[in-house]
Write a protein that holds these residues in place. Structure first.
Motif, short mmCIF file in Angstrom:
data_model
loop_
_atom_site.label_atom_id
_atom_site.label_comp_id
_atom_site.label_asym_id
_atom_site.label_seq_id
_atom_site.Cartn_x
_atom_site.Cartn_y
_atom_site.Cartn_z
N PHE A 1 1.59 4.45 0.14
CA PHE A 1 0.18 3.38 0.54
C PHE A 1 -1.07 3.51 -1.00
O PHE A 1 -1.24 5.14 -1.12
N ASP A 2 -1.59 2.50 -0.80
CA ASP A 2 -2.36 3.63 -1.65
C ASP A 2 -4.29 3.03 -1.15
O ASP A 2 -4.52 1.76 -0.94
N PRO A 3 -4.54 3.95 -0.21
CA PRO A 3 -5.56 3.61 0.39
C PRO A 3 -7.31 2.87 -0.67
O PRO A 3 -8.32 1.85 0.10
N ARG B 1 -2.36 6.66 -4.52
CA ARG B 1 -0.53 6.78 -4.04
C ARG B 1 -0.64 7.28 -3.33
O ARG B 1 -0.03 8.54 -3.95
N GLY C 1 -9.01 -4.45 -1.80
CA GLY C 1 -7.76 -5.58 -1.79
C GLY C 1 -6.95 -6.21 -2.55
O GLY C 1 -6.25 -7.17 -3.12
N GLU D 1 -6.78 0.88 -3.73
CA GLU D 1 -6.28 -0.73 -3.43
C GLU D 1 -6.31 -1.66 -2.33
O GLU D 1 -6.40 -2.56 -1.72
N GLN D 2 -6.03 -1.35 -0.71
CA GLN D 2 -6.18 -1.41 0.73
C GLN D 2 -7.74 -1.64 0.88
O GLN D 2 -7.86 -2.71 1.25
N MET D 3 -9.06 -1.26 0.53
CA MET D 3 -10.75 -1.18 0.12
C MET D 3 -10.66 -2.42 -1.09
O MET D 3 -10.94 -2.78 -0.15
#
Length: 163
Positions: free
Chosen positions: A33-35, A25, A41, A37-39
């Motif tokens: 933003f946590d990349p 994070r 989903g 987590e985004q990847m």
């Protein structure tokens, strides 16, 4: 993604393992933003929630930066998979008391190097759950104190520890 945990299954038969992940994070003032987590989903803790037997803890990694430790109990026949898009996936499951690790194909050598004689079978080639990437699977007999981690430079490491 996780497979549902059957309520009738005893946690005594579970394979206990700690999953270690870097803290990813990033904060910018009031925004974060946590990349990872985004990847994938969703927050990793929500994917692993049904298998967790305690709270997520933070501690320093062998490389120095903080890591998050997810304490898991994998009932027989259960496990979880974390999709990594084009890279494949990271997965772990309990198959007849063995920890089955799934990693991107390029990490098969790492599995052999880090887990050596604890590997009962594999690494064997396979495909990710979505069928788009090559992965390796290895069946591991855990021993107390076993640990395998992949250093990720300045952000920490990804690893598994016998629980």
């Amino acid at each position: 993604m996780t497979r549902p945990v059957a309520a009738a299954v005893s946690r005594n038969d579970a394979v206990r393992v700690n999953l270690t992940m870097p803290v990813t994070r990033i904060g910018f003032g009031p925004f974060s933003f946590d990349p990872v987590e985004q990847m994938i989903g969703a927050p990793l803790s929500s994917i692993l929630e049904s298998l967790m037997v305690g709270p997520v803890e933070r501690r320093p990694s062998a490389a120095g930066p903080a890591i998050e430790v997810y304490p898991l109990a994998l009932p027989p026949g259960e496990g979880a998979t974390i999709p990594l898009g084009q890279f494949g996936e990271i997965g772990f499951a309990n198959e007849d008391g063995l920890l089955v690790l799934t990693v991107p194909w390029g990490m098969a050598g790492w599995l052999r190097e880090k887990l050596g004689g604890a590997i009962v079978r594999g690494p064997e080639p396979g495909l990710s759950l979505d069928g788009t990437a090559r992965v390796a699977q290895a069946w591991v007999r855990l021993r107390a104190g076993m640990r395998a981690g992949i250093p990720l430079g300045g952000i920490g490491e990804v690893g598994v520890e016998a629980g």
